[in-house]
Write an enzyme that holds these catalytic residues in place. Structure first.
Site, PDB file in Angstrom:
ATOM      1  N   LYS A  66       0.811  -1.236   0.000  1.00 15.51           N
ATOM      2  CA  LYS A  66       0.000   0.000   0.000  1.00 15.51           C
ATOM      3  C   LYS A  66       0.841   1.283   0.000  1.00 15.51           C
ATOM      4  CE  LYS A  66      -4.256  -1.701   2.075  1.00 15.51           C
ATOM      5  NZ  LYS A  66      -5.294  -1.472   3.099  1.00 15.51           N
ATOM      6  N   ASP A 102      -9.907   3.402   2.148  1.00 17.07           N
ATOM      7  CA  ASP A 102     -10.053   2.712   3.447  1.00 17.07           C
ATOM      8  C   ASP A 102     -10.774   3.584   4.486  1.00 17.07           C
ATOM      9  OD1 ASP A 102      -8.903   0.275   2.792  1.00 17.07           O
ATOM     10  OD2 ASP A 102      -6.880   0.939   3.292  1.00 17.07           O
ATOM     11  N   GLY A 127      -3.813   1.946  17.654  1.00 12.19           N
ATOM     12  CA  GLY A 127      -2.930   1.625  16.528  1.00 12.19           C
ATOM     13  C   GLY A 127      -2.568   2.878  15.752  1.00 12.19           C
ATOM     14  N   GLY A 129      -0.834   2.443  12.379  1.00 11.46           N
ATOM     15  CA  GLY A 129      -0.361   1.985  11.067  1.00 11.46           C
ATOM     16  C   GLY A 129      -1.171   2.629   9.945  1.00 11.46           C
ATOM     17  N   GLY A 130      -1.080   2.037   8.756  1.00 16.69           N
ATOM     18  CA  GLY A 130      -1.754   2.584   7.584  1.00 16.69           C
ATOM     19  C   GLY A 130      -3.264   2.684   7.760  1.00 16.69           C
ATOM     20  N   ARG A 152       1.261   1.160  20.850  1.00 21.50           N
ATOM     21  CA  ARG A 152       2.408   0.579  21.554  1.00 21.50           C
ATOM     22  C   ARG A 152       3.621   1.488  21.375  1.00 21.50           C
ATOM     23  NH1 ARG A 152       4.329  -5.147  19.339  1.00 21.50           N
ATOM     24  NH2 ARG A 152       4.460  -3.859  17.452  1.00 21.50           N
ATOM     25  N   THR A 153       3.902   1.896  20.141  1.00 20.07           N
ATOM     26  CA  THR A 153       5.002   2.824  19.868  1.00 20.07           C
ATOM     27  C   THR A 153       4.422   4.233  19.798  1.00 20.07           C
ATOM     28  OG1 THR A 153       5.895   1.047  18.503  1.00 20.07           O
ATOM     29  CG2 THR A 153       6.974   3.198  18.323  1.00 20.07           C
ATOM     30  N   VAL A 154       4.563   4.972  20.897  1.00 24.08           N
ATOM     31  CA  VAL A 154       3.904   6.284  21.011  1.00 24.08           C
ATOM     32  C   VAL A 154       4.391   7.250  19.925  1.00 24.08           C
ATOM     33  CG1 VAL A 154       3.645   8.292  22.524  1.00 24.08           C
ATOM     34  CG2 VAL A 154       3.369   6.003  23.439  1.00 24.08           C
ATOM     35  N   LYS A 156       5.087   6.718  16.914  1.00 18.83           N
ATOM     36  CA  LYS A 156       4.388   6.507  15.643  1.00 18.83           C
ATOM     37  C   LYS A 156       3.012   7.188  15.672  1.00 18.83           C
ATOM     38  CE  LYS A 156       3.620   2.522  12.754  1.00 18.83           C
ATOM     39  NZ  LYS A 156       3.634   1.066  12.765  1.00 18.83           N
ATOM     40  N   GLY A 242     -15.080  -5.780  11.071  1.00 20.14           N
ATOM     41  CA  GLY A 242     -14.432  -5.127   9.937  1.00 20.14           C
ATOM     42  C   GLY A 242     -15.122  -5.314   8.592  1.00 20.14           C
TER      43      GLY A 242
END
Ligand code: ATR
Length: 277
Positions: A66, A102, A127, A129-130, A152-154, A156, A242
């Site tokens: 993507k 999306d 989350g 991510g994309g 989890r990864t702040v 990001k 979803g």
């Protein structure tokens, strides 16, 4: 001669998109075919060139391409650019233009079940991510009351909110902070893959503090009810899996390609049959 459409991904064998789109072509009496193409990352650039040379009218892009596909396209729609990912490509005057359906797909699906206006809701996105980026930008664009991202990864999550051109108020928290403050949120959305088959017991965050009036959404549709959704339902919350997002992102892509709004209830039936639900 049939117009050719498709999807590029790796793996792609279990994609439900061909059944869904081919049925929509039949339903609209169009002489077109949609095919799933297994394309590795190394061959992605060649595949895009080949699709163009063959006159493929449009295609979807899925994991893991993507973002990687963007440099190989001729133009990127502004929303897809800010999201940083493309899931739909259309041939326009011989050039490939990239779109992202999306976020709009998610929000259109959400609106089918949500009774309150988006502007009245405090939203938590899990989350960064994309998928989270697409949903975040679309909810902001559509005037959501407030929006907080936990990951989890702040860093990001911070990057996600900073990249938004209009974001005045950036709310980013850790997963444990989200769990502790969960009673503040009316709309909770899991955009991570946690809880997807085969690891179906896992949950992205604990839901002890969830309020019973909340609406909880998970972008996973396999299983149709994740442990996260089941737990939310048991606490009295309204839930959504979803599938609506999957169907509406496909419907938006179909409309970009053909100018026709497909029958989404028919698409849903096809997808449920394929999933055995
Ligand atoms: P996509 O583009 O499909 O959204 P992605 O970019 O790989 O997928 O993003 C996956 C998201 O799920 C990320 O927010 C990721 O958290 P990190 O940014 O910290 O990596 C989250 N995620 C995946 N597995 C996770 C796990 N085991 N625990 C917590 N978060 C997880």
């Amino acid at each position: 001669m049939k117009d050719l459409y498709g999807v590029l991904g790796d793996p792609i064998a279990h994609s439900i998109s061909p059944e869904m789109h081919n049925d929509a072509f039949r339903d609209n009496k169009m002489n077109a075919h949609y095919h799933a193409f297994q394309v590795s990352s190394e061959r992605l650039a060649d595949a895009v060139k080949g699709m163009n040379a063959l006159g493929v009218r449009g295609f979807n892009v899925t994991i893991p391409h993507k973002t990687a596909i963007m440099p190989y396209l001729d133009r990127i729609d502004p929303l897809a650019k800010v999201i940083g990912a493309v899931n739909t490509v259309k041939l326009e005057d011989g050039l490939f233009v990239g779109y992202n359906t999306d976020g709009r797909g998610f929000v259109n699906g959400l609106k089918e079940s949500l009774s309150a206006p988006l502007s009245s809701l405090n939203c938590l996105i899990i989350g960064a991510g994309g998928a989270a980026r697409a949903i975040y930008y679309t909810l902001v664009e559509q005037g959501i009351g407030s929006i907080t991202v936990c990951n989890r990864t702040v860093e990001k999550a911070e990057k996600l909110t900073e990249d938004h051109p209009d974001a005045e108020e950036r709310r980013v928290i850790r997963l444990d902070e989200a769990e502790k403050g969960l009673q503040q949120y009316d709309l909770v959305i899991n955009t991570t893959s946690i809880g997807m088959k085969p690891d179906t017991e896992a949950m992205p965050i604990a839901l002890d503090k969830l309020k019973a009036s909340a609406f909880v959404s998970d972008i996973i549709y396999n299983p149709l009810e994740t442990t996260f959704l089941k737990t939310a339902r048991q606490k009295g919350a309204a839930i959504q899996n979803g599938l609506p997002m999957f169907i509406h992102q496909g419907a938006q892509a179909f409309e970009i390609w053909t100018g026709i709004k497909p029958d989404t209830s028919r698409m849903k039936r096809i997808v449920l049959e394929k999933l055995g639900g």
